[in-house]
Structures are given as C-alpha cells and as structure tokens.
Design a protein around this motif. Structure first.
Motif, PDB file in Angstrom:
ATOM      1  N   UNK A 266      93.505 -10.180 135.241  1.00 51.83           N
ATOM      2  CA  UNK A 266      92.679 -11.117 135.994  1.00 51.83           C
ATOM      3  C   UNK A 266      93.111 -12.545 135.695  1.00 51.83           C
ATOM      4  N   UNK A 267      93.432 -13.298 136.744  1.00 52.58           N
ATOM      5  CA  UNK A 267      93.800 -14.710 136.619  1.00 52.58           C
ATOM      6  C   UNK A 267      92.962 -15.519 137.604  1.00 52.58           C
ATOM      7  N   UNK A 268      93.026 -16.828 137.483  1.00 54.54           N
ATOM      8  CA  UNK A 268      92.289 -17.691 138.410  1.00 54.54           C
ATOM      9  C   UNK A 268      92.846 -17.604 139.828  1.00 54.54           C
ATOM     10  N   UNK A 269      94.085 -17.104 139.963  1.00 44.62           N
ATOM     11  CA  UNK A 269      94.731 -16.990 141.278  1.00 44.62           C
ATOM     12  C   UNK A 269      94.502 -15.630 141.923  1.00 44.62           C
ATOM     13  N   UNK A 270      93.920 -14.695 141.171  1.00 44.52           N
ATOM     14  CA  UNK A 270      93.718 -13.342 141.672  1.00 44.52           C
ATOM     15  C   UNK A 270      94.159 -12.323 140.643  1.00 44.52           C
ATOM     16  N   UNK A 271      94.053 -11.047 140.995  1.00 43.94           N
ATOM     17  CA  UNK A 271      94.547  -9.986 140.116  1.00 43.94           C
ATOM     18  C   UNK A 271      96.064  -9.976 140.149  1.00 43.94           C
ATOM     19  N   UNK A 272      96.686 -10.080 138.982  1.00 43.85           N
ATOM     20  CA  UNK A 272      98.136  -9.976 138.879  1.00 43.85           C
ATOM     21  C   UNK A 272      98.481  -8.511 138.644  1.00 43.85           C
ATOM     22  N   UNK A 273      99.147  -7.905 139.604  1.00 42.31           N
ATOM     23  CA  UNK A 273      99.540  -6.503 139.486  1.00 42.31           C
ATOM     24  C   UNK A 273     101.054  -6.412 139.374  1.00 42.31           C
ATOM     25  N   UNK A 274     101.517  -5.899 138.258  1.00 47.98           N
ATOM     26  CA  UNK A 274     102.926  -5.575 138.074  1.00 47.98           C
ATOM     27  C   UNK A 274     103.133  -4.164 138.609  1.00 47.98           C
ATOM     28  N   UNK A 275     104.152  -3.973 139.428  1.00 48.11           N
ATOM     29  CA  UNK A 275     104.347  -2.658 140.043  1.00 48.11           C
ATOM     30  C   UNK A 275     105.840  -2.331 140.102  1.00 48.11           C
TER      31      UNK A 275
ATOM     32  N   UNK B 235     105.896  -8.124 141.071  1.00 47.67           N
ATOM     33  CA  UNK B 235     104.456  -8.367 140.904  1.00 47.67           C
ATOM     34  C   UNK B 235     103.865  -8.939 142.184  1.00 47.67           C
ATOM     35  N   UNK B 236     102.543  -8.848 142.280  1.00 44.14           N
ATOM     36  CA  UNK B 236     101.809  -9.443 143.402  1.00 44.14           C
ATOM     37  C   UNK B 236     100.453  -9.919 142.922  1.00 44.14           C
ATOM     38  N   UNK B 237      99.821 -10.753 143.733  1.00 47.37           N
ATOM     39  CA  UNK B 237      98.480 -11.261 143.469  1.00 47.37           C
ATOM     40  C   UNK B 237      97.528 -10.689 144.505  1.00 47.37           C
ATOM     41  N   UNK B 238      96.371 -10.189 144.030  1.00 47.28           N
ATOM     42  CA  UNK B 238      95.394  -9.544 144.891  1.00 47.28           C
ATOM     43  C   UNK B 238      94.055 -10.269 144.796  1.00 47.28           C
ATOM     44  N   UNK B 239      93.283 -10.182 145.865  1.00 45.78           N
ATOM     45  CA  UNK B 239      91.971 -10.812 145.909  1.00 45.78           C
ATOM     46  C   UNK B 239      91.074 -10.270 144.797  1.00 45.78           C
ATOM     47  N   UNK B 240      90.337 -11.149 144.116  1.00 45.51           N
ATOM     48  CA  UNK B 240      89.527 -10.736 142.977  1.00 45.51           C
ATOM     49  C   UNK B 240      88.381  -9.806 143.361  1.00 45.51           C
TER      50      UNK B 240
END
Length: 207
Positions: free
Chosen positions: A102-111, A127-132
């Motif tokens: 969890x980051x201020x920019x969204x969920x950081x998902x390493x895939x 990696x990508x950023x997902x809506x919290x």
C-alpha cells in the motif's frame, strides 16, 4: 496462501497465531488456479485476493483476477485485472507475485509475465499501481519489464529463463524493499529497490 493440490492446482489458505502451529482452511477456489496472493488488509470490509485461473498443465495462458470474501472461505465478486499481451514480454500469461504494497499512489503490485520464445517460456518481472478501494482497476502499469533472466543462475537450472517474484519485505522507515524471486526454479535470489523509485518508474513508463 499457496498453490495446493486438490485434483489439480488450486489456492490453499492457512493461518497461524504463533508461527509454531498452523491451520489449513478450505481451498479458496476450484481447480485449476494458481498465483493466489492475499491482500495485507481488508478492502471495504472484505478479504481480498488475486489469482490466475489456469489449466492442469504448464498453462500456456493466464490472466490476473481479483476476488473478495467475507470470511476467507466463500469467495466471489470476481473482477478481471490484467491479461496477457499487454506487453511483448508478457504475451503468453501474467500472474501476481508478492503481497501488494500500500502506497499513497495506490497498491503497488509486483507481478510476473511470460513470453513464448524459440527457447521456451521466459519469465520476467514488472509492477503496476492499482486503485486503493477498487484494486481491480489499474492506474498505471510499467510497459517494460524491471527484471528479466540475465544471470547464469536465472537462465540455467530446473526450469530455464525464469525470474519469478514471490515475496517482498519493506522497511517503512527507509522505504528500502527486498524482493525475493525464484531463479530458474532452482534457487531463491534477492533484489533491492526503493519503493518510491519503483512507484515513480511505474508512473514514468506507464503505457
């Protein structure tokens, strides 16, 4: 969570209170499924998990899905997240890796993503950023990979040409992150990154 065997691969779920005694719950999904990754907290009051429905073989396909549960037993509210083919290096299949951060920019998902080459499957990492609050919605996704098989221990082993992210530890005070990944399905390797630099990389290289 782990890849459990029940008439084919599926997502096993367990828990512990003291890391001495462990309890296995019911499997989360029907076979065939892999890459079950549980969120570190509830989303809108529900437990949340990524997975990748698959087949009983070496899965020459695969997309990431999101699911919710009120009790860690009954899973539903399935949502499509990301499919194979978004980038050439992930043209065959994709799958979630470490627990989302969890980051201020969204969920950081390493895939991980997989391409099929003349040398077989090649596994790389990005990696990508997902809506919290709606984690099935991708905000940014880095188009290039961050890590691919380059070293001998990543290219030669039980399953060649594999870097497969499986865990990440974050020092919240310094932002330093240790990423554990399988290398050629033979050894566990480690890479280091700063979480803010990784988030910025995803944003700067978003497609």
């Amino acid at each position: 969570t782990w890849c459990n065997g029940y008439h084919g691969p599926t997502i096993g779920v367990g828990y512990t209170h003291d890391f001495k005694t462990f309890y296995q719950m019911e499997n989360a999904f029907l076979p065939f499924n892999r890459n079950g990754v549980l969120f570190p907290r509830k989303i809108n009051g529900k437990f949340a998990m990524f997975s990748r429905p698959s087949d009983n073989g070496h899965t020459p396909f695969g997309d990431i899905y999101y699911s919710e549960s009120p009790d860690m037993v009954h899973w539903g509210h399935h949502r499509y997240v990301l499919g194979a083919g978004a980038s050439p290096w992930s043209s065959t299949k994709v799958g979630a890796g470490p627990i989302p951060i969890e980051t201020s920019e969204g969920w950081l998902l390493i895939y991980h993503g997989v391409l099929t080459s003349c040398n077989g499957f090649v596994y790389s990492m990005s990696a990508m950023l997902l809506d919290l609050e709606q984690p099935w919605k991708v905000i940014h996704r880095a188009a290039p990979y961050m890590l691919s098989p380059q070293m001998i221990y990543e290219c030669v082993g039980d399953v060649q040409n594999v870097v497969f992210p499986c865990a990440a530890l974050l020092d919240v005070d310094t932002g330093k992150m240790a990423i554990y990944y399988g290398a050629a399905d033979t050894v566990v390797a480690m890479a280091f990154a700063q979480v803010d630099e990784m988030v910025q990389f995803v944003k700067d290289h978003s497609d």
